[in-house]
Design a protein around this motif. Structure first.
Motif: not given
Length: 849
Positions: A791-804
């Motif tokens: 779990l890196g910093d780039g996988q935190l605090n995402l919106s749905t679009d970014t996560a997709i």
């Protein structure tokens, strides 16, 4: 693979070993050498079970004075899985010992004789790898032609291949040392009598079995055979039990590994009852596998595990919820309808007593005399296996040493005594449901004082209520003890309240107008101290191993269970590629926060964002997706809202939808159809609940679970009066803050849910935490280390679009073929393991400065 671990010859049945497996076994050995207890968190899907079995069975072989291995699981499928793995371990060891004997014979040395008299004429091969993994004592390893092409895992046994199970056909017996491994379950899972199996439920099977095997039933059948009353209806007995008892000391079991299926098959072949055969053979077994309750619940433990030697090694696997299991073992819930059933049971007891008085008064008189002599002389504490139907949840030393008080020795006096208790409980419940009623909480001492004052009963006889009821039911020769469950709960309640009324209040008595599981008012005796059930095990046995894939935060367990582990460790996952991809989604596509907090969960914006998130994820992720919600009520409400918004219709365009319910049969059918949908390529999504059956015992490996979505943080219901009482107890006695425990409990449940997605190094999956609160450090820091490492910093605090976008990128990478050369880097060979051991020994054996 066979290697030396700090002086111990370890038989590991696979070609190579992961680094975390080696470290795990090293920690285990250090625990056993120290004679202490340990807490070990091992990543899921990394071979925890085979490590436990390989290390401990090798330790047993090297140290003959070591006791049994008692392996405790939660479910029957887990039990069978352990037995299958154990069969592989012991068969590999047998093959290695055979190779040793052949090498010794070729060198002209004396061939060691097998220790078991049950050895067969020939040994069975397990894998071609057995030769390639032997050490320098075998020449096969030096042949380049025997190198395996597939190195990342063990050779899987063919579907239906059970050559490792049952009586051993290897020279020297199972494992080359005559080992006997047994598993024990309920009569329902072990009975082979066709008439008994026609009963529809567990209670019916138990009752039918007791009616055929109880001593009084056998005595009646014997009298009829000797020409007794011809008018009496014939007494049916169990032919398997009769044959088993007639065999006497000849009822021994050959060395081997017996799961439930093999026990039934072998028992049927001999004509012996598998259930009672296993109960008797426990003392001769070197490995036992059974449910937690056989060790933690005093009612069952006194019948099964009381004769285990103190040198035994106790393992609790998947033990992340062990504190809850301990509490449930000492908690009792009585509803108003149960009290009505208890009243009817007392009426039936009165009728039975009058009948026995008229027909066989000597039986009651004999029981009275036994009660005068005391519980020990009466045999309540050491009854025959076929007679034991009830065992006390509490037997304090003063209860064992003394005789039963005189005012409850006679049967009719005891029935009158129990009637007063039942009527008092009814009166207390009426005050709860009255116009001035409400929830009431009391300590056992306050409750007992009010009971004694109101009913004029003495406190001392209450301690004997459960044991006295057990004696009476045996004397009256009652076959179906389950019909008296409500009455036994009342007796258990009385015994616990009386025994634990003094000193520190480790119980709370809570009376509510409605209790969980029904609309009726009820009284709950809630155990607050989880150490109460497990403390005797820590004191009695030298080593207790508590292990799971989700023990984080691991430092709270010693406080909850009140013990000092000699080793407490959490291991990372060694991997050749990022096979786990955790994501923390805090916002929907409209940038509004998403959370299941009580004040937000009803917000239509949050509901819509969750629905849109689900649809988009299911459209991007192939095969199976599993979604967990915080509770049944929340899942039902959000599905209803989604249906009204048309989200469920959109969801079914990409995947079939299956839902977990509280009905076990419905859920099992839904799971079967879910797997069929995944197998067919249609894809499916399974909507489930944290703390439910699916979250605890079902694995969604490979295409059955490419992603797990955790909607919300699964906190317990904080308005529960039982939870409030426990939180207050933890704060007062152990200085565990309320919020710390709630976070600990919620995050271990969330970890358990998302951990269902990964079951091996070549598997891969997404772990999606859909709640803004997971972005807080105090929440996500309590996740297991093997999840946090991905779990890196780039996988935190995402919106749905970014996560997709991240989901698609991850799946694109994982879709590439497995790089065997990269995989070899995380798999250690024998030489690499020995290379790790050598520097360690050099440091330990170096000169002191």
């Amino acid at each position: 693979m066979r290697f030396n671990l700090d002086g111990l010859d370890v038989y590991f049945p696979y070609d190579r070993i992961y680094l975390e497996q080696y470290e795990y076994m090293k920690a285990l050995k250090q625990t056993l050498d120290a004679g202490g207890h340990c807490l070990l968190e091992m990543p899921t899907g990394t071979g925890k079970t085979v490590c436990l079995l390989s290390l401990i069975t090798s330790y047993q072989m090297a140290k003959p004075d070591c006791g049994k291995l008692v392996y405790c699981t939660r479910t029957v499928p887990e039990m069978n899985s352990v037995m299958e793995e154990l069969g592989t371990v012991l068969q590999y060891r047998s093959e290695q010992m055979r190779l040793d004997r052949e090498a010794a014979s070729a060198a002209g040395a004396a061939v060691p004789q097998p220790q078991s008299g049950e050895a067969a004429s020939s040994a069975m091969d397990i894998e071609e790898a057995a030769g390639s993994n032997a050490d320098a004592r075998t020449s096969a390893r030096q042949s380049p032609g025997r190198k395996r092409k597939r190195v990342y895992g063990p050779k899987k046994t063919k579907e239906g291949d059970r050559s490792n199970m049952g009586p051993s056909r290897c020279e020297g017996g199972a494992g080359g040392s005559g080992a006997l491994a047994l598993c024990l379950s309920s009569r329902r899972n072990m009975c082979i009598h066709q008439r008994v199996l026609r009963e529809s439920d567990r209670e019916g099977i138990d009752a039918a079995c007791r009616s055929m095997t109880a001593p009084w039933a056998l005595e009646r059948a014997k009298k009829q055979q000797q020409g007794g009353s011809s008018n009496a209806s014939p007494v049916e007995t169990c032919a398997y039990y009769d044959t088993f008892m007639a065999a006497g000391e000849a009822t021994s079991m050959p060395s081997g590994v017996y799961d439930l299926e093999e026990l039934k098959k072998w028992g049927e072949g001999k004509g012996w009852c598998p259930y009672y055969l296993t109960r008797q053979a426990i003392n001769h077994a070197s490995v036992l596998v059974f449910n937690y309750q056989y060790m933690l619940d005093p009612k069952v433990a006194k019948m099964v595990s009381k004769e285990l030697e103190s040198e035994s090694i106790i393992v609790f696997d998947e033990a992340h919820n062990i504190d809850s299991v301990c509490i449930e073992a000492f908690s009792v819930t009585i509803q108003s309808r149960h009290l009505e059933q208890a009243t009817r049971s007392l009426g039936r007891l009165t009728s039975e007593i009058n009948r026995v008085k008229a027909s066989d008064s000597a039986r009651l008189q004999a029981e009275y005399q036994n009660l005068v002599n005391g519980l020990v002389d009466q045999g309540l504490l050491d009854a025959a296996p076929s007679e034991v139907g009830l065992a006390s949840n509490v037997l304090a030393p003063d209860v064992i040493a003394e005789s039963v008080p005189g005012n409850i020795r006679r049967a009719e006096h005891f029935v009158a005594f129990m009637k007063k208790i039942v009527e008092h409980l009814k009166a207390r419940l009426r005050t709860v449901t009255g116009p001035r009623g409400g929830v009431t909480s009391e300590t056992p001492l306050a409750f007992l004082h009010r009971m004694v004052t109101t009913t004029s009963l003495e406190a001392k006889p209450l301690k004997f209520a459960y044991s006295r009821l057990s004696s009476l039911l045996r004397t009256l020769q009652v076959p179906n003890l389950d019909e008296f469950n409500a009455l036994t709960d009342v007796a258990d309640f009385a015994s616990l309240v009386s025994t634990y009324s003094e000193g520190l209040p480790r119980f709370a008595i809570i009376m509510e107008p409605t209790v969980e599981g029904g609309p009726d008012p009820g009284i709950q005796l809630a155990c607050l101290d989880s150490s109460l059930a497990i403390a005797p095990l820590f004191k009695r046995f030298g080593s207790v191993v508590i292990t799971s894939g989700t023990l984080s935060p691991i430092d709270l367990y010693p406080k909850l269970l009140q013990f000092e582990p000699c080793i407490s460790a959490s291991f990372n996952m060694s991997t050749f590629r990022p096979c786990i991809h955790p994501l923390v989604i805090t916002r929907g596509s409209d940038q509004l926060p998403v959370s299941t907090k009580f004040q937000d969960r009803g917000d239509m914006g949050v509901v819509r964002n969750y629905g849109t998130m689900m649809v988009e994820l299911c459209s991007a992720i192939p095969d199976g997706v599993v979604a967990f919600f915080t509770s049944y009520s929340y899942m039902e409400s959000i599905i209803s809202e989604w249906d009204g918004m048309g989200i469920m219709r959109q969801l079914t365009k990409s995947k079939l939808v299956f839902i977990e319910t509280k009905d076990v049969v419905e859920t099992t059918l839904a799971l079967d159809n879910y797997r069929r949908a995944c197998d067919s390529g249609r894809g499916a999504v399974f909507l489930s609940v944290a703390r439910g059956k699916v979250s605890e015992g079902i694995n969604f490996d490979r295409h059955y679970g490419r992603a797990v979505i955790m909607f919300g943080v699964p906190f317990q219901y904080t308005l529960s009066h039982i939870l409030r009482a426990r939180l207050e107890y933890l704060q007062t006695q152990y200085q565990i803050r309320e919020q710390d425990f709630l976070n600990f409990d919620a995050l271990r449940q969330a970890s358990q849910c998302v951990g269902r997605v990964i079951r091996s190094k070549i598997d891969y999956g997404l772990m999606i935490f859909a709640d803004a609160r997971y972005n807080r450090h105090d929440k996500r820091s309590k996740l297991p280390q093997w999840i946090l490492q991905f779990l890196g910093d780039g996988q935190l605090n995402l919106s749905t679009d970014t996560a997709i976008g991240q989901v698609k990128h991850f799946l694109r990478i994982m879709a590439q073929p497995v790089d065997q050369e990269s995989l070899k880097q995380v798999l250690l060979t024998v030489e690499e393991v020995e290379g790790m051991v050598a520097p360690t020994n050099a440091i330990e054996d170096g000169p002191a400065s």
